[in-house]
Write an enzyme that holds these catalytic residues in place. Structure first.
Site, PDB file in Angstrom:
ATOM      1  N   ARG A   1       2.813  -3.213  17.824  1.00 42.68           N
ATOM      2  CA  ARG A   1       3.778  -2.911  16.774  1.00 42.68           C
ATOM      3  C   ARG A   1       4.368  -4.256  16.354  1.00 42.68           C
ATOM      4  NH1 ARG A   1       5.854   1.802  15.333  1.00 42.68           N
ATOM      5  NH2 ARG A   1       5.297   2.959  17.178  1.00 42.68           N
TER       6      ARG A   1
ATOM      7  N   ARG B   1      -4.534   9.160  16.709  1.00 47.70           N
ATOM      8  CA  ARG B   1      -3.793   7.987  17.121  1.00 47.70           C
ATOM      9  C   ARG B   1      -3.695   7.839  18.626  1.00 47.70           C
ATOM     10  NH1 ARG B   1       2.125   6.087  15.519  1.00 47.70           N
ATOM     11  NH2 ARG B   1       2.570   5.728  17.696  1.00 47.70           N
TER      12      ARG B   1
ATOM     13  N   GLU C   1      -5.886   7.319   7.135  1.00 43.80           N
ATOM     14  CA  GLU C   1      -5.011   8.466   7.290  1.00 43.80           C
ATOM     15  C   GLU C   1      -5.749   9.722   6.826  1.00 43.80           C
ATOM     16  OE1 GLU C   1      -2.091   7.636   8.597  1.00 43.80           O
ATOM     17  OE2 GLU C   1      -0.587   9.083   7.996  1.00 43.80           O
TER      18      GLU C   1
ATOM     19  N   LYS D   1       2.247   4.512   1.630  1.00 45.40           N
ATOM     20  CA  LYS D   1       2.318   5.082   2.988  1.00 45.40           C
ATOM     21  C   LYS D   1       2.068   6.574   2.869  1.00 45.40           C
ATOM     22  CE  LYS D   1       4.920   5.007   7.312  1.00 45.40           C
ATOM     23  NZ  LYS D   1       4.582   6.313   7.856  1.00 45.40           N
TER      24      LYS D   1
ATOM     25  N   GLU E   1       0.850  -1.191   0.000  1.00 47.30           N
ATOM     26  CA  GLU E   1       0.000   0.000   0.000  1.00 47.30           C
ATOM     27  C   GLU E   1       0.880   1.232   0.000  1.00 47.30           C
ATOM     28  OE1 GLU E   1      -2.784   0.118   3.223  1.00 47.30           O
ATOM     29  OE2 GLU E   1      -3.310  -1.984   2.979  1.00 47.30           O
TER      30      GLU E   1
ATOM     31  N   PHE F   1      -7.619   2.589   4.970  1.00 44.70           N
ATOM     32  CA  PHE F   1      -6.860   1.384   4.649  1.00 44.70           C
ATOM     33  C   PHE F   1      -7.256   0.170   5.468  1.00 44.70           C
ATOM     34  CE2 PHE F   1      -3.791   4.166   7.033  1.00 44.70           C
ATOM     35  CZ  PHE F   1      -3.780   3.470   8.230  1.00 44.70           C
TER      36      PHE F   1
ATOM     37  N   LYS G   1       6.855  -0.839   7.505  1.00 40.46           N
ATOM     38  CA  LYS G   1       6.862   0.445   6.791  1.00 40.46           C
ATOM     39  C   LYS G   1       8.209   0.619   6.119  1.00 40.46           C
ATOM     40  CE  LYS G   1       7.866   2.920  11.056  1.00 40.46           C
ATOM     41  NZ  LYS G   1       7.568   4.034  11.933  1.00 40.46           N
TER      42      LYS G   1
ATOM     43  N   ARG H   1      -2.882   9.598  11.452  1.00 47.48           N
ATOM     44  CA  ARG H   1      -3.726   8.411  11.610  1.00 47.48           C
ATOM     45  C   ARG H   1      -5.069   8.809  12.195  1.00 47.48           C
ATOM     46  NH1 ARG H   1      -1.796   3.075  12.474  1.00 47.48           N
ATOM     47  NH2 ARG H   1      -3.523   1.640  12.192  1.00 47.48           N
TER      48      ARG H   1
END
Ligand code: ATP
Length: 551
Positions: free
Chosen positions: A413, A274, A302, A253, A251, A342, A419, A258
């Site tokens: 995470r 976020r 986003e 970035k 995808e 997303f 990323k 966020r």
């Protein structure tokens, strides 16, 4: 439970060095907490409201000093409290040393409530304090805190003071609370973890575990309108992704902020940042964008600022909205914000956290025909490189590589989202000090001391930044940071860790100058990370990893 009993138990927990023992002590406390269980679980983590509720107590050091001084009697001033803090280094020790004498204080000041201070009384008074807003709220807050300190014995005062300044620091983190719930009520850790991700409130989850066991934990569901933590990404390469999975979902970035969008066609639309703050009013475009969806949904994506040609602008443009919420109409004319969805966590009564990414994306495409972040499933490095080049050409930050089969794990995470950005390195660091400027900049803080997170509310210094800040931005930063000054010596000030800066640098060097043992070379200010709390800043561990990768 009396707050004094709670404070005794917390002191024992704080004094225990071994994690396993700490977990057992916390578990025992949970078993004994009775009706106070949800409050006790939150207080141990320094929270009054559940984690999904971003309401803060908004008590600064000076307000707390004022209340402590009043409770300590006519011979102690707020300045005395500040002086003692400079010596003691932490507010709990100061509060404890003031010898607030609980019930005697009551008699002396004629407070109305003769009952001993209970955990639930502290909870309800602090919730009342958190709700105070606008004119007169300062005085009201001092009054509420004074009332609490005035009824507290020394040890209770120690933890109350730390609690209201968000400095609990008793060595109990979310992992220990999770394990302690499992131990106390004999349920699997994984079930507790899952419920915590979904419900985002350790108090409610502890009660589920105690009253309903595993079945209750499994029954925890998302609620449209109640935010969950966002799934996060690690840095990674095409090779990492292709080694780990058969195929890779690629995808773009986006370089925005966020947002989690909760839309209920029969009710409300709320947008959360976020750090779970409600930013609905700052982003009316997003509310309008999802208005046509006719089923309840929770979307992840986003918020992206774009110019007149539709090309992306730097993420600072979106973050500015979070900060100056009252200027939204004007800012909206200047900069357009668009939504790029997303992920999809919930559609029409069905939670999708456990569905594979590609299934979630299908559901997303069912509810939204426009504004979707493009996704391509590929299985070779060349295709990934092509996507990366196209994303960078279009002005985006890079690409995301995702495991097509992965579930959505809130707050983690993990290794399922990678990323990939070109090597422009920045760190998100906490401002823990500053220096007053010179000459033209004498009225402003000019140089900012930066720290990396070392765990449980502690920070280690790593550098100073003064470059990259315009005069206008400097004035803004000064206004923002001045109320957080805890101490001053000459031109140097010590600042409460609340604000996170994104900082660019050339290199990280080992250096004895700073507490972390490292120093940034040529640091330059990039932005204030309005969307991050100090707990989400980069850790010293990450810094060490970066240094290791380079050497
Ligand atoms: N297509 C996408 N999928 C997932 N996240 C995306 C996407 N496009 C942009 N992002 C952003 O990238 C972030 C993922 O990186 P990470 O979890 O490390 O957050 P971060 O610390 O804010 O990182 P960064 O500063 O690199 O954005 C997400 O939080 C989100 O804001």
């Amino acid at each position: 439970m009396d707050f004094a009993d709670f404070a005794d138990r917390v002191a024992a927990i704080e004094a225990e060095p071994a994690d396993l023992e700490v977990t057992s002590l916390v578990a025992d406390l949970f078993v004994d907490a009775g009706a106070d269980l949800p409050v006790v679980a939150r207080l141990l983590l320094g929270r009054v409201v559940p984690a999904w509720d971003s309401t803060t107590l908004d008590v600064g050091p000076s307000l707390c000093h004022e209340a402590l001084a009043r409770a300590a009697g006519p011979n102690v001033t707020a300045d005395d409290v500040a002086d003692r803090l400079a010596d003691a280094g932490e507010i709990g020790a100061v509060a404890e040393s003031l010898d607030l004498d609980g019930q005697q204080g009551l008699a002396a000041f004629g407070a109305a409530d003769p009952e001993p201070l209970t955990v639930s009384a502290v909870d309800s008074r602090l919730r009342d304090l958190a709700a105070a807003d606008g004119a007169g709220s300062h005085d009201h807050k001092v009054e509420v805190l004074f009332g609490l300190f005035n009824r507290a014995d020394s040890l209770s005062a120690r933890y109350l003071a730390r609690l209201v300044l968000s400095e609990m620091r008793i060595g109990v983190g979310e992992g220990i609370v999770r394990d302690a719930i499992a131990e106390a009520f004999d349920v699997p850790v994984a079930a507790v973890e899952r419920a915590l991700q979904v419900e985002n409130d350790c108090g409610a989850v502890a009660v589920r575990a105690r009253d309903e066991g595993v079945a209750g934990l499994d029954a925890a569901e998302l609620v449209v309108g109640r935010p969950v933590s966002a799934m996060l990404a690690q840095a990674g390469t095409a090779v990492d992704a292709l080694d780990a999975w058969e195929s890779v979902a690629v995808e773009t970035k986006f370089d925005g902020a966020r947002v989690q969008v909760h839309h209920d066609p029969a009710g409300d639309t709320r947008v959360f940042s976020r750090n779970l703050e409600d930013v609905t009013d700052a982003l009316p475009e997003i509310v309008e964008f999802v208005a046509g969806i006719d089923v309840p949904v929770i979307l992840d994506g986003e918020a992206l600022a774009v110019d007149d040609a539709g090309d992306p602008l730097p993420f600072q443009e979106v973050l500015r909205r979070f900060r100056r919420k009252h200027d939204v109409a004007r800012m909206r004319e200047e900069v357009t914000v668009e939504f790029r969805a997303f992920d999809c966590l919930h559609v029409d009564g069905t939670d999708l956290l456990d569905a594979p990414l590609l299934d979630r994306r299908e559901r997303l495409a069912d509810v939204l025909s426009d504004g979707l972040s493009p996704l391509a499933v590929v299985d070779d490095a060349e295709a990934i490189a092509d996507h990366e080049a196209a994303a960078l050409d279009a002005g985006h930050e890079g690409i995301m590589l995702k495991n097509p089969d992965s579930t959505y794990t809130p707050g983690k995470r993990g290794q399922n989202w990678l990323k990939r950005k070109p090597d422009v390195e920045t760190l998100d660091l906490v401002v823990t000090g500053a220096e007053w400027g010179e000459g033209r900049r004498a009225n402003h803080l000019g140089t900012f001391l930066l720290s990396a997170r070392v765990g449980n509310g502690e920070f280690a210094t790593i550098g100073k930044v003064a470059t990259g800040i315009t005069d206008e931005r400097l004035a803004e930063l000064s206004d923002r940071l001045e109320p957080l000054i805890r101490e001053q010596e000459g031109t140097e000030v010590d600042i409460e860790p609340r604000v996170v800066f994104e900082v660019g640098y050339e290199e990280i060097q080992a250096s004895p100058t700073y507490g972390s043992g490292y120093a940034l070379r040529f640091p330059r200010f990039v932005a204030v990370r309005e969307d991050k709390t100090p707990a989400e800043a980069d850790s010293l561990e990450r810094v060490e990893r970066l240094v290791g990768e380079r050497s």
